[in-house]
Design a protein around this motif. Structure first.
Motif, PDB file in Angstrom:
ATOM      1  N   VAL A  56       0.876  -1.183   0.000  1.00 49.88           N
ATOM      2  CA  VAL A  56       0.000   0.000   0.000  1.00 49.88           C
ATOM      3  C   VAL A  56       0.906   1.224   0.000  1.00 49.88           C
ATOM      4  CG1 VAL A  56      -1.673   1.328   1.342  1.00 49.88           C
ATOM      5  CG2 VAL A  56      -1.904  -1.162   1.173  1.00 49.88           C
ATOM      6  N   ARG A  57       0.609   2.174  -0.907  1.00 53.10           N
ATOM      7  CA  ARG A  57       1.331   3.439  -0.858  1.00 53.10           C
ATOM      8  C   ARG A  57       0.522   4.424  -0.042  1.00 53.10           C
ATOM      9  NH1 ARG A  57       3.482   7.091  -5.919  1.00 53.10           N
ATOM     10  NH2 ARG A  57       1.247   7.229  -6.405  1.00 53.10           N
ATOM     11  N   VAL A  58       1.129   4.897   1.047  1.00 51.54           N
ATOM     12  CA  VAL A  58       0.482   5.897   1.899  1.00 51.54           C
ATOM     13  C   VAL A  58       0.873   7.284   1.393  1.00 51.54           C
ATOM     14  CG1 VAL A  58       0.420   4.349   3.894  1.00 51.54           C
ATOM     15  CG2 VAL A  58       2.411   5.847   3.557  1.00 51.54           C
ATOM     16  N   ALA A 120      10.988   2.766  -0.237  1.00 52.54           N
ATOM     17  CA  ALA A 120      11.094   4.226  -0.221  1.00 52.54           C
ATOM     18  C   ALA A 120      11.173   4.763  -1.639  1.00 52.54           C
ATOM     19  CB  ALA A 120      12.339   4.639   0.565  1.00 52.54           C
ATOM     20  N   GLN A 121      10.280   5.698  -1.947  1.00 53.54           N
ATOM     21  CA  GLN A 121      10.350   6.352  -3.262  1.00 53.54           C
ATOM     22  C   GLN A 121      11.303   7.541  -3.189  1.00 53.54           C
ATOM     23  OE1 GLN A 121       5.925   6.717  -4.265  1.00 53.54           O
ATOM     24  NE2 GLN A 121       6.901   6.530  -6.273  1.00 53.54           N
ATOM     25  N   ILE A 122      12.250   7.555  -4.103  1.00 52.88           N
ATOM     26  CA  ILE A 122      13.197   8.664  -4.216  1.00 52.88           C
ATOM     27  C   ILE A 122      12.712   9.476  -5.406  1.00 52.88           C
ATOM     28  CG2 ILE A 122      15.615   9.302  -4.562  1.00 52.88           C
ATOM     29  CD1 ILE A 122      15.078   7.691  -1.960  1.00 52.88           C
ATOM     30  N   GLU A 123      12.193  10.664  -5.152  1.00 53.75           N
ATOM     31  CA  GLU A 123      11.532  11.359  -6.251  1.00 53.75           C
ATOM     32  C   GLU A 123      11.605  12.876  -6.156  1.00 53.75           C
ATOM     33  OE1 GLU A 123       7.489   9.942  -6.555  1.00 53.75           O
ATOM     34  OE2 GLU A 123       7.175   9.990  -4.414  1.00 53.75           O
ATOM     35  N   ASP A 124      12.604  13.354  -5.448  1.00 54.94           N
ATOM     36  CA  ASP A 124      12.854  14.801  -5.538  1.00 54.94           C
ATOM     37  C   ASP A 124      14.319  15.079  -5.220  1.00 54.94           C
ATOM     38  OD1 ASP A 124      13.028  14.683  -2.780  1.00 54.94           O
ATOM     39  OD2 ASP A 124      11.066  15.581  -2.436  1.00 54.94           O
ATOM     40  N   PHE A 146      12.570   4.682  -7.905  1.00 58.56           N
ATOM     41  CA  PHE A 146      12.696   5.988  -8.560  1.00 58.56           C
ATOM     42  C   PHE A 146      11.303   6.471  -8.971  1.00 58.56           C
ATOM     43  CE2 PHE A 146      13.700   8.320 -12.693  1.00 58.56           C
ATOM     44  CZ  PHE A 146      14.054   9.500 -12.053  1.00 58.56           C
ATOM     45  N   GLY A 147      10.982   7.731  -8.626  1.00 61.32           N
ATOM     46  CA  GLY A 147       9.678   8.314  -9.005  1.00 61.32           C
ATOM     47  C   GLY A 147       9.903   9.401 -10.040  1.00 61.32           C
ATOM     48  N   PRO A 148       9.857   9.054 -11.328  1.00 59.97           N
ATOM     49  CA  PRO A 148      10.254  10.010 -12.351  1.00 59.97           C
ATOM     50  C   PRO A 148       9.362  11.242 -12.450  1.00 59.97           C
ATOM     51  CG  PRO A 148       9.307   8.048 -13.361  1.00 59.97           C
ATOM     52  CD  PRO A 148       9.473   7.755 -11.899  1.00 59.97           C
ATOM     53  N   ALA A 149       8.072  11.107 -12.181  1.00 59.36           N
ATOM     54  CA  ALA A 149       7.181  12.260 -12.369  1.00 59.36           C
ATOM     55  C   ALA A 149       7.492  13.353 -11.357  1.00 59.36           C
ATOM     56  CB  ALA A 149       5.723  11.820 -12.241  1.00 59.36           C
ATOM     57  N   ASP A 150       7.479  12.973 -10.083  1.00 57.91           N
ATOM     58  CA  ASP A 150       7.797  13.974  -9.065  1.00 57.91           C
ATOM     59  C   ASP A 150       9.225  14.472  -9.212  1.00 57.91           C
ATOM     60  OD1 ASP A 150       5.594  14.538  -7.177  1.00 57.91           O
ATOM     61  OD2 ASP A 150       5.519  12.360  -7.094  1.00 57.91           O
ATOM     62  N   PHE A 151      10.109  13.586  -9.641  1.00 55.05           N
ATOM     63  CA  PHE A 151      11.518  13.979  -9.802  1.00 55.05           C
ATOM     64  C   PHE A 151      11.669  15.041 -10.896  1.00 55.05           C
ATOM     65  CE2 PHE A 151      15.823  13.337 -11.502  1.00 55.05           C
ATOM     66  CZ  PHE A 151      16.556  13.516 -10.341  1.00 55.05           C
ATOM     67  N   THR A 161       5.191  14.211 -19.736  1.00 58.10           N
ATOM     68  CA  THR A 161       4.722  12.834 -19.642  1.00 58.10           C
ATOM     69  C   THR A 161       5.483  12.103 -18.550  1.00 58.10           C
ATOM     70  OG1 THR A 161       4.243  12.838 -21.992  1.00 58.10           O
ATOM     71  CG2 THR A 161       4.392  10.694 -20.949  1.00 58.10           C
ATOM     72  N   VAL A 162       4.739  11.542 -17.608  1.00 56.55           N
ATOM     73  CA  VAL A 162       5.342  10.799 -16.497  1.00 56.55           C
ATOM     74  C   VAL A 162       6.246   9.682 -17.033  1.00 56.55           C
ATOM     75  CG1 VAL A 162       4.796   9.173 -14.624  1.00 56.55           C
ATOM     76  CG2 VAL A 162       3.441  11.256 -14.929  1.00 56.55           C
ATOM     77  N   GLY A 163       7.485   9.695 -16.608  1.00 56.16           N
ATOM     78  CA  GLY A 163       8.401   8.615 -16.967  1.00 56.16           C
ATOM     79  C   GLY A 163       9.141   8.838 -18.260  1.00 56.16           C
ATOM     80  N   GLY A 195      10.395   3.632 -11.803  1.00 60.03           N
ATOM     81  CA  GLY A 195       9.015   4.108 -11.665  1.00 60.03           C
ATOM     82  C   GLY A 195       8.201   3.976 -12.941  1.00 60.03           C
ATOM     83  N   PRO A 196       7.041   4.608 -12.951  1.00 60.51           N
ATOM     84  CA  PRO A 196       6.077   4.378 -14.022  1.00 60.51           C
ATOM     85  C   PRO A 196       6.373   5.130 -15.326  1.00 60.51           C
ATOM     86  CG  PRO A 196       5.215   5.983 -12.460  1.00 60.51           C
ATOM     87  CD  PRO A 196       6.533   5.529 -11.904  1.00 60.51           C
ATOM     88  N   PHE A 197       5.735   4.681 -16.376  1.00 61.80           N
ATOM     89  CA  PHE A 197       5.782   5.302 -17.705  1.00 61.80           C
ATOM     90  C   PHE A 197       4.329   5.473 -18.125  1.00 61.80           C
ATOM     91  CE2 PHE A 197       6.109   5.193 -22.341  1.00 61.80           C
ATOM     92  CZ  PHE A 197       7.233   5.982 -22.584  1.00 61.80           C
ATOM     93  N   LYS A 221      10.245  -2.683 -12.626  1.00 64.95           N
ATOM     94  CA  LYS A 221       9.665  -1.379 -12.984  1.00 64.95           C
ATOM     95  C   LYS A 221       8.167  -1.428 -12.705  1.00 64.95           C
ATOM     96  CE  LYS A 221       9.315   1.677 -17.050  1.00 64.95           C
ATOM     97  NZ  LYS A 221       9.784   2.910 -16.402  1.00 64.95           N
ATOM     98  N   TRP A 222       7.619  -0.308 -12.283  1.00 63.56           N
ATOM     99  CA  TRP A 222       6.170  -0.222 -12.091  1.00 63.56           C
ATOM    100  C   TRP A 222       5.451  -0.306 -13.438  1.00 63.56           C
ATOM    101  CZ3 TRP A 222       4.623   4.255  -8.245  1.00 63.56           C
ATOM    102  CH2 TRP A 222       5.082   3.924  -6.965  1.00 63.56           C
ATOM    103  N   VAL A 223       4.249  -0.850 -13.383  1.00 60.57           N
ATOM    104  CA  VAL A 223       3.345  -0.728 -14.529  1.00 60.57           C
ATOM    105  C   VAL A 223       2.072  -0.039 -14.040  1.00 60.57           C
ATOM    106  CG1 VAL A 223       4.224  -2.717 -15.808  1.00 60.57           C
ATOM    107  CG2 VAL A 223       2.385  -3.043 -14.162  1.00 60.57           C
TER     108      VAL A 223
END
Ligand code: GLV
Ligand code: MG
Length: 302
Positions: A56-58, A120-124, A146-151, A161-163, A195-197, A221-223
């Motif tokens: 679960v992502r909180v 842990a998401q690393i995204e900034d 890795f969280g490409p969108a927030d990064f 576009t995310v990712g 992270g996601p694409f 990788k996330w889908v």
């Protein structure tokens, strides 16, 4: 899967994925956050998830939602939960906060201590700057993601576009972040996950994105959609040739070091030694995990 949508969550059961992530964070509207906690707990409790890892992502630790997300989900469905994904981690204290809260909840609800993992998401920018300390922050940590969108948003990258790395940049705009995350993960025995694409219809773009992370050594990788599963799985599995070659190196190295008592030998015109064996073990393990079988055997010389 957005935790606010029971239809999507139900669809996630039985997909050919290693892990399912039920989201309370950015895929859930603010007005739906509180209701979604109960929906997620019910989905974890009542559904048959087989051997799929359930996460679960909180919401992130700087929101007013985070503590109640963790408490409600763990109190209501802790025994059916494998892992909490913590987004926007900016330093080791974020992880320590979750580690301590999970410890309290495990004691209070009779769950095994340390049983619930943290990803842990690393995204900034802050998260990437502290990634080494974050990776060492808790024995519960299982993965860095890795969280490409927030990064991209945090750094000011020009992509919508995310990712998708900014197209105007000639190199790979994610390379630095990828390698730092991967190095910090490996230094602490953690998995590194890309992270996601978001361009769901662009399977070629997805394949390129997944291939790049897989080539560096990322574990997965996330889908975001069932249509992405096959492409991503293929990118993270060795080809039949790579798998055969890996097993061959392991077998040949064993023969040369034990029967011939030589530390280095030549296989198909290429030198192999102990480092080659270590490399081969990585690919062989991935191939075995993907269910590949051998089609070549080592023929001892002579
Ligand atoms: C995922 O959370 C991302 O920000 O890319
Ligand atoms: Mg994010």
């Amino acid at each position: 899967m957005p935790g606010s949508n029971p239809r999507f969550v139900a669809k996630a059961r039985g997909l050919a994925v290693d892990e399912v992530l039920l989201d309370l964070e950015d895929a859930v509207a603010a007005a739906e956050k509180e209701r979604s906690r109960g929906l997620i707990a019910a989905a974890l409790r009542d559904g048959d998830w087989g051997t799929t890892i359930r996460a679960v992502r909180v919401n992130d630790v700087r929101t007013g939602w985070a503590y109640r997300d963790v408490i409600d989900v763990v109190e209501q469905a802790g025994r059916w939960l494998d892992s909490i994904v913590l987004p926007k981690v900016t330093g080791p204290l974020d992880v320590s906060w979750l580690d301590l809260l999970l410890g309290q909840l495990e004691q209070a609800t009779g769950l095994p201590p340390g049983g619930i993992a943290i990803e842990a998401q690393i995204e900034d920018a802050a998260g990437l700057a502290s990634v080494a300390a974050i990776a060492a922050a808790s024995p519960r940590l299982a993965a860095l993601i890795f969280g490409p969108a927030d990064f991209m948003a945090s750094l000011g990258m020009r992509s919508l576009t995310v990712g998708m790395p900014p197209p105007a940049y000639a190199g790979d705009a994610f390379h630095y972040a990828h390698l730092r995350i991967l190095t910090a993960a490996r230094a602490n025995g953690l998995q590194a996950i890309d992270g996601p694409f978001a361009a769901i219809a662009d399977l070629d773009g997805l394949a390129a994105s997944a291939a790049s992370a897989a080539a560096l050594g990322f574990d997965g990788k996330w889908v975001l959609h069932p249509d992405q599963i096959e492409t991503v799985s293929a990118a993270f599995s060795p080809t039949q040739d790579e798998y055969d070659r890996a097993e061959l190196i392991i077998e040949a190295y064993d023969y040369y070091t034990t029967v011939q008592r030589r530390g280095a030998a030549v296989l198909d015109g290429e030198m192999i030694d102990e480092a080659s064996r270590k490399l081969a073990l990585v690919t062989a393990a991935k191939g075995r995990a993907a269910g590949l079988g051998r089609t070549r055997r080592f023929e001892p010389p002579g």
